[in-house]
Enzyme design. Structure first.
Site, short mmCIF file in Angstrom:
data_model
loop_
_atom_site.label_atom_id
_atom_site.label_comp_id
_atom_site.label_asym_id
_atom_site.label_seq_id
_atom_site.Cartn_x
_atom_site.Cartn_y
_atom_site.Cartn_z
N LYS A 92 0.87 -1.18 0.00
CA LYS A 92 0.00 0.00 0.00
C LYS A 92 0.91 1.23 0.00
CE LYS A 92 -3.87 2.05 2.63
NZ LYS A 92 -4.78 1.88 3.79
N SER A 117 -9.73 2.18 2.92
CA SER A 117 -8.82 2.91 2.09
C SER A 117 -7.82 2.04 1.33
CB SER A 117 -8.02 3.90 2.95
OG SER A 117 -7.20 3.20 3.87
N SER A 132 -10.10 -0.17 7.06
CA SER A 132 -9.45 0.02 5.75
C SER A 132 -8.78 -1.21 5.16
CB SER A 132 -8.43 1.16 5.83
OG SER A 132 -9.08 2.40 5.78
#
Lengths: 488, 95, 482
Positions: free
Chosen positions: A76, A151, A175
Site C-alpha cells: 500500500k 482505504s 481500511s
C-alpha cells in the site's frame, strides 16, 4: 499462476516449478496488461522487482532462502519504501521519494519478498471507497462500476484481479477489512501494537495498524508472520511474543464459542448479507463451534466516536506537510503564511481538508472536553463492551459491511452515509482488537465479507477460525472476472 | 453544534489551509452534517470514565541515551523544495 | 504612588543528554546545519518518537533537588502551531500531567536574607530548530539541528518582587542544574533561556495586575535589565492612565527596551492533546530511590558544610558554591594547600578576578587547583610573601612555569629569611635615614607602630619584596628600640 495463493507460490518456488524472476515477470506483465482498467497501482517498480527477484533466486540457489524468498507482493502506498515514491495518494507527496523503509517493508524484504509496486488508496487513507485518491479511483475487479472499498482499495483490487498474490494494507477504521470484504479477499487487521507503525504514514496514530491482504487465511498467516513483532522505533508497539500462526491453522473449533452481537443485525444491514452471514455461522456450528447471542450496546456510538478521534489525530499528524522539508510546495509563495495556506490548500484533497477541519474543531479551545475527551471516554466504554463479551465467547462474528460494493460516485456527496458503511469495523479499531474479514458469499455478483473479531493479540485464533471455514467453503477461491487471464 | 462561516474561517486559519469563499458554504454544510452525527455522543453519560488513549493502557518504553543516527543531510535535502548551504529556505520569518 | 513588581519566570533548560529527547540524533552544539537532524527530527512521514531515558532521569533529578512531587504518571501532549523551526507542526510537550509537580527554590539576597520561590511545575519538552535571518535572497534559512533537543521548562509562581530576586532565582536554578550535571547551563549557547512574566500593582493591593510576557532573555544581566525596563514601561503606562495589555513582548538588548511581538499575537489556540504516538511515562519508586542515592550534594548543603567544615564566612561559602565547578576547585585547593581560608581568599579574590578579566569559566582556568594549592603552601611556609605570591600567580596564569616552586626557583623569588643578610639590610636603612630614626625614637608607642612601616617599606624595596616581613619587623624593633 494468477490463481495461485501465497502458499502455492512458495511451494512452487521451493520445488523449482518456477523462478522468482519468472513469477515476478508474470505479475508485471499482468499489471501492464490489465491495471489500466482497475488503477490499483500508483507506482509499479519493474526494475526493482526484477532485481529483487533475481537476488531471491540467487539466494535460493545458495540455500539461503528466507521464509518468503522470491514472493512478489505489493505495498500500500502508505508504507515508506526507500528510493521509491511514497505518495499516500496525495498531491502533497506526489514527489516524495522516501529516504527510508518502513519497518514492515524492511521485515518483509528481510524474509525475501519482491516489491511489485505501490498500490492506490484513499488520500492519506481517509475514505472507504478509494475515490479520494489524487491518482483517481480504483475499480472493483468484480464489477468495474463499483468501488473496491477503502482505504486499502488498491491493495484489495490488485490481489482480487490477480495482479499480486498478496499486498500490505493498513486499517484505521476498517481500511483492510472493508475492501477485503468488497473484493472477496481475506484481510486481517492485527491487534493494535502487533505490527510496527514506523514508516507507515500516520492517519490516526492510536488506531492505525498494518496487516496483510490475501486470498486465504493460510496466506494471511504466512504474511503476518513476517510483518508482526516488536519494534523499538514505535513506542506503541507491544513486546509480546509472536506465535507460529501457521501451526495452529488446523486446530479444531470444537467447543469454541462464537458471539453474535445482536446490534450487528439491525436495520441497515442488507438482507442478502444477513442471510450469507447466518449461513456461514451454520457452517461454524457444523465445525463444532457454539453460537451465542451477545450484546455490544455501544455499537452505534463507534462511528461518532471515531469521527472525533481519527480526524483530531489526523489534523495534527498532517501538520508536517508544510512545503518546507519535502513534498509539495506552492508556486512562488509571497510570504510564510502564503507558503503554508496555499501549499496545504493545493496539496490536500477535499476529504482530507474536511477531516483536518473537523479534527481542528474537536481539539479547539472550549470544545476539547465535549468532543475529544468525550470521545476518549466513549472509546473506553466501547472497549469495555468487548471485554465483557470476551468473558463469554472466544470470537465475535458478524458482517464486515452493511452493504456490498457500491457504485463509484454514489456516496461521494454524502460523507456521513459513507462513514456509516464502516459501522461494524470501526469499533474494533477503537477497542484495539484483532479482526479478520473473509469471503462468505455473493450478492448480485458482489462479494460478501464475514468479520471475525478476536481477543487482544489472538490473531492465531482468528486465523485458525478463518482457515477452518475456508476448508469447508470455496468463496475465497472464486476469482474475479478477468483475474484468471494470463498477463499477456 | 452548527458552524457559521466565521467558525470555518477560524478553523481554516488554525489549520493553515486557505479556503475560497465558494468552498466555505459547502464546508459549512458538510462539517455541519458530520458534527450533527458526532453530537449523538453527547447523550451518553461518561461521568467518572477515564479517557482511553491506548487500548491496553500501556506505558511508555524508554530508549537508552545513545546517538544512533548518522548525518544524512544530503539524502534528506535531495527531496526538499528549496535548500541552500544546508539550510531549508522559507519566505522570510518575521518575529 | 508606590508600585510593587510581580515576576514569574519560565526557564527553559537544555538537558545535556547525548541524543535527542525522541530520536537518536546527536545534540552536540555547533555542527554544520541540519547534519544532526535525523528522519524523526525532520518529521519525515511515518516517523515516530521514542523517549530518551536520560531525559526522564534528568527531570526526576531536578524534581528531587527542589523537593518537588514527582508525577508517577506524566503525559506528553502536542502543542499545535505552525512555525518553520517546528517540523511536525506541533511541539511535543507536557501540559496537564507534567513530570515534576510543585517544588521550592530558596534564594539568598545580597543582604544575606533568604526567600522561598515556589515552582509551579517543571515539564519535559523538545526544543525547536532555529530560523536564521541572514538574507538568502529575501528568504530565511532553517537549521533543525537543535530540533528535538530535550528541555525542561521550569515554571515559577509569581513570587518574585524585584529584578534582583529574579536574577537570584535564575542563578540558583543555574547552580542546581549544573550541580546535578543535567545541563551545562551555558546561557550564551542558549542552554538556559528565560521568559519573564511581569506585572505591577500598587503596594498593598491583593489582585495581580495584567501581565506581559517578555521573551528571549539570554543572560543574567539582561534578565535584570529586561524586567526593570518592562516594569517601568508598565508603571509609566498606568500612571499616564493607560492599561497594560496581556501580550508577548521581545527584549531588545541593544536598545534596552521591550516591544510587542505582533506576530505572536494572533489568537493562539494550541489545541493541546495527549500525543497518541507516546504513552504515559510511569516513574517507578525504585528509580526515584536510585536517583536519590546518586544525587550530588546541592548548593545549599554544600554552603553549610563549607561554613562548618572549613570555618568560612557565609559570604565566602556562598560565592564558592554558586557553581559546582568552583566548589570542586576550591576543595582541591583547600586540601592541597592545607589552608581552607587562604584557599577561599585566593579563589574568590585573585582567581575570580583573573577569570573575569579574561572572560573565562573556572573550567577554563589556566591555573589548576593543584597549582594554586602549591602556591598557597609557599605562602604558608613563608617561602614567599603575599605580594610575591601575586607575581607567582601571574606567572602561572601566563603559563611561564608548571608549578609555583619552579617559578619561584627560576625567578629567584625565595623570601630572604637569613638573619645575617636581613640584619645587614636593616643596618643599612637605619644608617641612610637618620632623620626618620630620630623621629621614631622621639615618638610614643602608638606613633612608633605607624612610623616603623616606613622602614619596612624601604627594606622591601631594596629586597625587591623578598625580605621576610616578620623577621624584618623583629630586627627593626630590636635595633631601633635597643
Amino acid at each position: 499462476m494468477p490463481s495461485y495463493t501465497v502458499a502455492e507460490i512458495l511451494r512452487g518456488l521451493e520445488s523449482g516449478e518456477f523462478s522468482s524472476e519468472e513469477l515476478t515477470q508474470h505479475y508485471l506483465d499482468a499489471i501492464a496488461a490489465r491495471d489500466g482498467a482497475i488503477n490499483s497501482f500508483i507506482t509499479v517498480t519493474p526494475e526493482l522487482a526484477l532485481e529483487q527477484a533475481r537476488r531471491a533466486d540467487a539466494l535460493r540457489a545458495k540455500g539461503e532462502a528466507g521464509a518468503l524468498n522470491g514472493l512478489p507482493i505489493a505495498h500500500k502506498d502508505i508504507f515508506c519504501t526507500e528510493g521509491v515514491r511514497t505518495s499516500c495518494a496525495s498531491k502533497m507527496l506526489d514527489n516524495f521519494v522516501a529516504p527510508y523503509n518502513a519497518t514492515v517493508v524492511e521485515k518483509l524484504a528481510a524474509s525475501g519478498v519482491v516489491c511489485l509496486g505501490k498500490t492506490n488508496l484513499d488520500e492519506f487513507a481517509m475514505g472507504s471507497s478509494n475515490e479520494t485518491s489524487y491518482y483517481g479511483p480504483v475499480r472493483n475487479p468484480w464489477n468495474n462500476e463499483c468501488v473496491p472499498g477503502g482505504s486499502s482499495g488498491g491493495s484489495a483490487a490488485a490481489v482480487a484481479a490477480g495482479l499480486a498474490p498478496a499486498a500490505t494494507g493498513t486499517d484505521t477504521g476498517g481500511s483492510i477489512r472493508q475492501p477485503a470484504a468488497l473484493c472477496g479477499l481475506t484481510g486481517l487487521k492485527p491487534s493494535y501494537g502487533r505490527v510496527s507503525r514506523y514508516g507507515m504514514i500516520a492517519f490516526a496514530s492510536s488506531l492505525d495498524q498494518g496487516g496483510p491482504m490475501t486470498r486465504t487465511a493460510e496466506d494471511a498467516a504466512i504474511l503476518l508472520q513476517a510483518m508482526a513483532g516488536f519494534d523499538l522505533r514505535d513506542s506503541t508497539s507491544m513486546d509480546i511474543p509472536v506465535p507460529n500462526y501457521s501451526a495452529t491453522l488446523g486446530d479444531s473449533l470444537q467447543g469454541k464459542k462464537i458471539g453474535i452481537p445482536k446490534e450487528y443485525f439491525s436495520a441497515g444491514l442488507d438482507a442478502n448479507i444477513a442471510d450469507a452471514i447466518h449461513a456461514a455461522l451454520d457452517e461454524y456450528k457444523k465445525l463444532g463451534a457454539e453460537i451465542v447471542e451477545i450484546s455490544l450496546p455501544r455499537t452505534e456510538l463507534a462511528v461518532p466516536c471515531y469521527y472525533v478521534l481519527a480526524p483530531a489525530e489526523a489534523s495534527t499528524n498532517l501538520s508536517r506537510y508544510d512545503g518546507v522539508r519535502y513534498g509539495y510546495r506552492c508556486e512562488d509563495p509571497k510570504d510564510l503564511d502564503d507558503l503554508y495556506t496555499r501549499t496545504r490548500e493545493e496539496g490536500f484533497g477535499e476529504e482530507v481538508k474536511r477531516r483536518i477541519l473537523v479534527g481542528t474543531y474537536a481539539l479547539s479551545a472550549g470544545f476539547y472536553d465535549a468532543y475529544y475527551r468525550k470521545a476518549q471516554q466513549i472509546r473506553r466504554l466501547i472497549r469495555n463492551d468487548f471485554v465483557e463479551a470476551f468473558k463469554q465467547v472466544d470470537l465475535i462474528a458478524g458482517p464486515t459491511t452493511p452493504n456490498p460494493a457500491f457504485k463509484l460516485g454514489e456516496k461521494v456527496s454524502d460523507p456521513v452515509t459513507m462513514y456509516l458503511e464502516d459501522i461494524y469495523t470501526i469499533a474494533v479499531n477503537l477497542a484495539g482488537l484483532p479482526a479478520i474479514s473473509i469471503p462468505a458469499g455473493f450478492t448480485g455478483g458482489k462479494p460478501i465479507g464475514l468479520q471475525l473479531i478476536g481477543r487482544d493479540f489472538d490473531e492465531a485464533g482468528l486465523l485458525n477460525a478463518a482457515h477452518q471455514y475456508q476448508q469447508v467453503s470455496d468463496w475465497h477461491s472464486q476469482l474475479a472476472p478477468g483475474a484468471a487471464e494470463g498477463g499477456q | 453544534m452548527s458552524l457559521d462561516q466565521n467558525d470555518i474561517a477560524k478553523l481554516a486559519r488554525l489549520a493553515r489551509i486557505h479556503i475560497t469563499d465558494d468552498a466555505v458554504v459547502d464546508l459549512q454544510q458538510r462539517l455541519g452534517d458530520i458534527l450533527k452525527m458526532v453530537d449523538t455522543m453527547q447523550a451518553v453519560d461518561t461521568q467518572n470514565i477515564e479517557p482511553m488513549a491506548n487500548p491496553y493502557d500501556a506505558v511508555q518504553r524508554l530508549r537508552a541515551d545513545v546517538v544512533s543516527e548518522a548525518d544524512q543531510r544530503e539524502a534528506f535535502q535531495s527531496i526538499a523544495p528549496n535548500t541552500e548551504d544546508g539550510l531549508y529556505l522559507v519566505p522570510k520569518v518575521i518575529d | 504612588m508606590e508600585w510593587e513588581i510581580v515576576i514569574g519566570l519560565e526557564v527553559h533548560v537544555q538537558l545535556s543528554t547525548r541524543s535527542k529527547i525522541f530520536s537518536g540524533a546527536s545534540t552536540a552544539f555547533g555542527a554544520q546545519p541540519n547534519t544532526q537532524a535525523c528522519a524523526v527530527d525532520l518529521a519525515l512521514p511515518g516517523t515516530l518518537p521514542v523517549l530518551n531515558e536520560q531525559a526522564v532521569k534528568d527531570a526526576v533529578l531536578f524534581g528531587l533537588a527542589i523537593n518537588a512531587e514527582i508525577d508517577r504518571s506524566s503525559v506528553f501532549e502536542r502543542k499545535n502551531y505552525f512555525y518553520p523551526d517546528l517540523p511536525k507542526g506541533y511541539q511535543t510537550s507536557q501540559m496537564d500531567a507534567p513530570i515534576v509537580g510543585p517544588g521550592v527554590v530558596e534564594i539568598t539576597l545580597e543582604d544575606g536574607s533568604t526567600r522561598n520561590i515556589r515552582v509551579h511545575h517543571a515539564h519535559l519538552e523538545e526544543d525547536a530548530g532555529k530560523s536564521l535571518h541572514e538574507d538568502f535572497h529575501g528568504m530565511s534559512g532553517i537549521d533543525l539541528n537543535r530540533a528535538g533537543t530535550p528541555l525542561i521548562e521550569i515554571v515559577s509562581e509569581p513570587d518574585m518582587r524585584s529584578a534582583e530576586e529574579a536574577v537570584a532565582y535564575l542563578r540558583k536554578l543555574h547552580s542546581i542544574v549544573t550541580y546535578l550535571g543535567i545541563s551545562d547551563g551555558d546561557m550564551s549557547q542558549g542552554s538556559m533561556r528565560c521568559d519573564a512574566n511581569v506585572s505591577v500593582r500598587l503596594k498593598g493591593e491583593e489582585e495581580y495586575g495584567t501581565r506581559a510576557e517578555t521573551k528571549n532573555i539570554n543572560s543574567f544581566r539582561f534578565v535584570e535589565r529586561a524586567i526593570k525596563v518592562e516594569a517601568q514601561r508598565q508603571i509609566d503606562l498606568l500612571e499616564d492612565g493607560g492599561k497594560v495589555v496581556q501580550e508577548t513582548r521581545l527584549y531588545d538588548s541593544d536598545k534596552n527596551e521591550t516591544r510587542s511581538m505582533r506576530s505572536k499575537e494572533e489568537a493562539n489556540d494550541y489545541r493541546y492533546f495527549p500525543c497518541p504516538d507516546l504513552l504515559p511515562v510511569k516513574i517507578e519508586e525504585a528509580l526515584i530511590d536510585q536517583l536519590r542515592e546518586t544525587m550530588p550534594e546541592l548548593p545549599d548543603a554544600k554552603r553549610e558544610r563549607f561554613e562548618s567544615e572549613y570555618g568560612l564566612s557565609g559570604y565566602d561559602a556562598g560565592l564558592l558554591t554558586t557553581e559546582r565547578a568552583i566548589a570542586d576547585y576550591f576543595e582541591t585547593v583547600a586540601s592541597s594547600s592545607g589552608d581552607a581560608k587562604l584557599a577561599a581568599n585566593w579563589v574568590n579574590g585573585e582567581l575570580s578576578a583573573a577569570l573575569n578579566r579574561d572572560g573565562l569559566a573556572i573550567t577554563g582556568s589556566p591555573i589548576s587547583a593543584e597549582q594554586l594549592g602549591g602556591l598557597i603552601q609557599r605562602i604558608r611556609d613563608n617561602t614567599i610573601s603575599g605580594k610575591i605570591a601575586k607575581q607567582v600567580f601571574e606567572g602561572l596564569w601566563n603559563g611561564e612555569a608548571d608549578s609555583a616552586d619552579s617559578y619561584i626557583e627560576a625567578k629567584g623569588l625565595k623570601q630572604v629569611s637569613d638573619t645575617g643578610a636581613l640584619a645587614a639590610m636593616v643596618d643599612e636603612i637605619i644608617a641612610a635615614n637618620p632623620d626618620q630614626v630620630e623621629q621614631y625614637r622621639a615618638a610614643d608607642d602608638g606613633k612608633r607602630k605607624k612610623l616603623i612601616g616606613f622602614f619596612v617599606g624601604q627594606i622591601m624595596k631594596v629586597s625587591k619584596g623578598q625580605a621576610n616581613p616578620g623577621m624584618v619587623n623583629k630586627l627593626l624593633n630590636e635595633k631601633l628600640n635597643g
